[in-house]
Design a protein around this motif. Structure first.
Motif, PDB file in Angstrom:
ATOM      1  N   SER A 168      63.944  25.694 -25.885  1.00 16.89           N
ATOM      2  CA  SER A 168      65.265  26.090 -26.358  1.00 16.89           C
ATOM      3  C   SER A 168      65.374  25.977 -27.872  1.00 16.89           C
ATOM      4  N   GLU A 200      59.175  32.236 -25.605  1.00 20.10           N
ATOM      5  CA  GLU A 200      59.216  32.109 -24.143  1.00 20.10           C
ATOM      6  C   GLU A 200      60.359  32.903 -23.520  1.00 20.10           C
ATOM      7  N   GLY A 201      61.542  32.823 -24.088  1.00 18.74           N
ATOM      8  CA  GLY A 201      62.690  33.532 -23.530  1.00 18.74           C
ATOM      9  C   GLY A 201      62.521  35.034 -23.580  1.00 18.74           C
ATOM     10  N   THR A 238      59.901  36.128 -21.036  1.00 16.45           N
ATOM     11  CA  THR A 238      60.483  36.131 -19.697  1.00 16.45           C
ATOM     12  C   THR A 238      61.330  37.382 -19.493  1.00 16.45           C
ATOM     13  N   THR A 239      62.112  37.755 -20.498  1.00 14.23           N
ATOM     14  CA  THR A 239      62.937  38.958 -20.420  1.00 14.23           C
ATOM     15  C   THR A 239      62.080  40.209 -20.290  1.00 14.23           C
ATOM     16  N   ARG A 287      60.824  40.528 -16.757  1.00 13.66           N
ATOM     17  CA  ARG A 287      61.899  41.033 -15.900  1.00 13.66           C
ATOM     18  C   ARG A 287      62.113  42.531 -16.136  1.00 13.66           C
ATOM     19  N   ARG A 324      54.068  28.033 -19.336  1.00 10.78           N
ATOM     20  CA  ARG A 324      55.533  28.022 -19.394  1.00 10.78           C
ATOM     21  C   ARG A 324      56.106  28.486 -18.053  1.00 10.78           C
ATOM     22  N   ASP A 325      56.875  27.603 -17.433  1.00  9.05           N
ATOM     23  CA  ASP A 325      57.414  27.876 -16.092  1.00  9.05           C
ATOM     24  C   ASP A 325      58.163  29.190 -16.018  1.00  9.05           C
ATOM     25  N   SER A 326      59.047  29.455 -16.967  1.00 11.17           N
ATOM     26  CA  SER A 326      59.875  30.660 -16.871  1.00 11.17           C
ATOM     27  C   SER A 326      59.037  31.933 -16.930  1.00 11.17           C
ATOM     28  N   VAL A 327      58.014  31.943 -17.757  1.00 10.38           N
ATOM     29  CA  VAL A 327      57.137  33.115 -17.863  1.00 10.38           C
ATOM     30  C   VAL A 327      56.352  33.288 -16.575  1.00 10.38           C
ATOM     31  N   LEU A 352      57.020  32.112 -13.512  1.00  8.54           N
ATOM     32  CA  LEU A 352      57.862  32.426 -12.366  1.00  8.54           C
ATOM     33  C   LEU A 352      58.436  33.839 -12.435  1.00  8.54           C
ATOM     34  N   MET A 353      58.843  34.289 -13.614  1.00  3.45           N
ATOM     35  CA  MET A 353      59.364  35.653 -13.733  1.00  3.45           C
ATOM     36  C   MET A 353      58.262  36.671 -13.508  1.00  3.45           C
TER      37      MET A 353
END
Length: 89
Positions: free
Chosen positions: A2, A43-44, A47-48, A51, A73-76, A78-79
């Motif tokens: 973040s 990372e954000g 991830t976007t 998606r 990185r979890d978000s990357v 998992l997405m």
């Protein structure tokens, strides 16, 4: 992660660009998204982009997304997995 987003003044614009490309996806815009996914460090935004590739709906993106399944990185990770599932249907 973040804090990195807060320090990256261009992250919001890059994420919005990915979302806009996904709304009217063409083979060319899909290639742009795939290229940006590889080049992106935020990372954000990454991830976007994953998606956005799912929203494009091209199964050809699955091998690209598979490359991010071992991402730390979890978000990357998992997405990317969610995008692969969506594109596999």
């Amino acid at each position: 992660a973040s804090l990195a987003v807060l320090k990256d003044s261009g992250a919001t614009a890059r994420a919005l660009s990915a979302e806009m490309l996904a709304q009217h996806c063409t083979p060319q815009s899909r290639k742009v998204l795939e290229t940006r996914l590889a080049a992106e460090s935020n990372e954000g935004v990454k991830t976007t982009i994953a998606r956005a590739l799912a929203e494009c709906g091209a199964k050809a993106s699955i091998p690209v997304l598979e490359g991010y399944l071992p991402d730390s990185r979890d978000s990357v990770r998992l997405m990317s997995a969610a995008a692969i599932i969506r594109l596999s249907r």
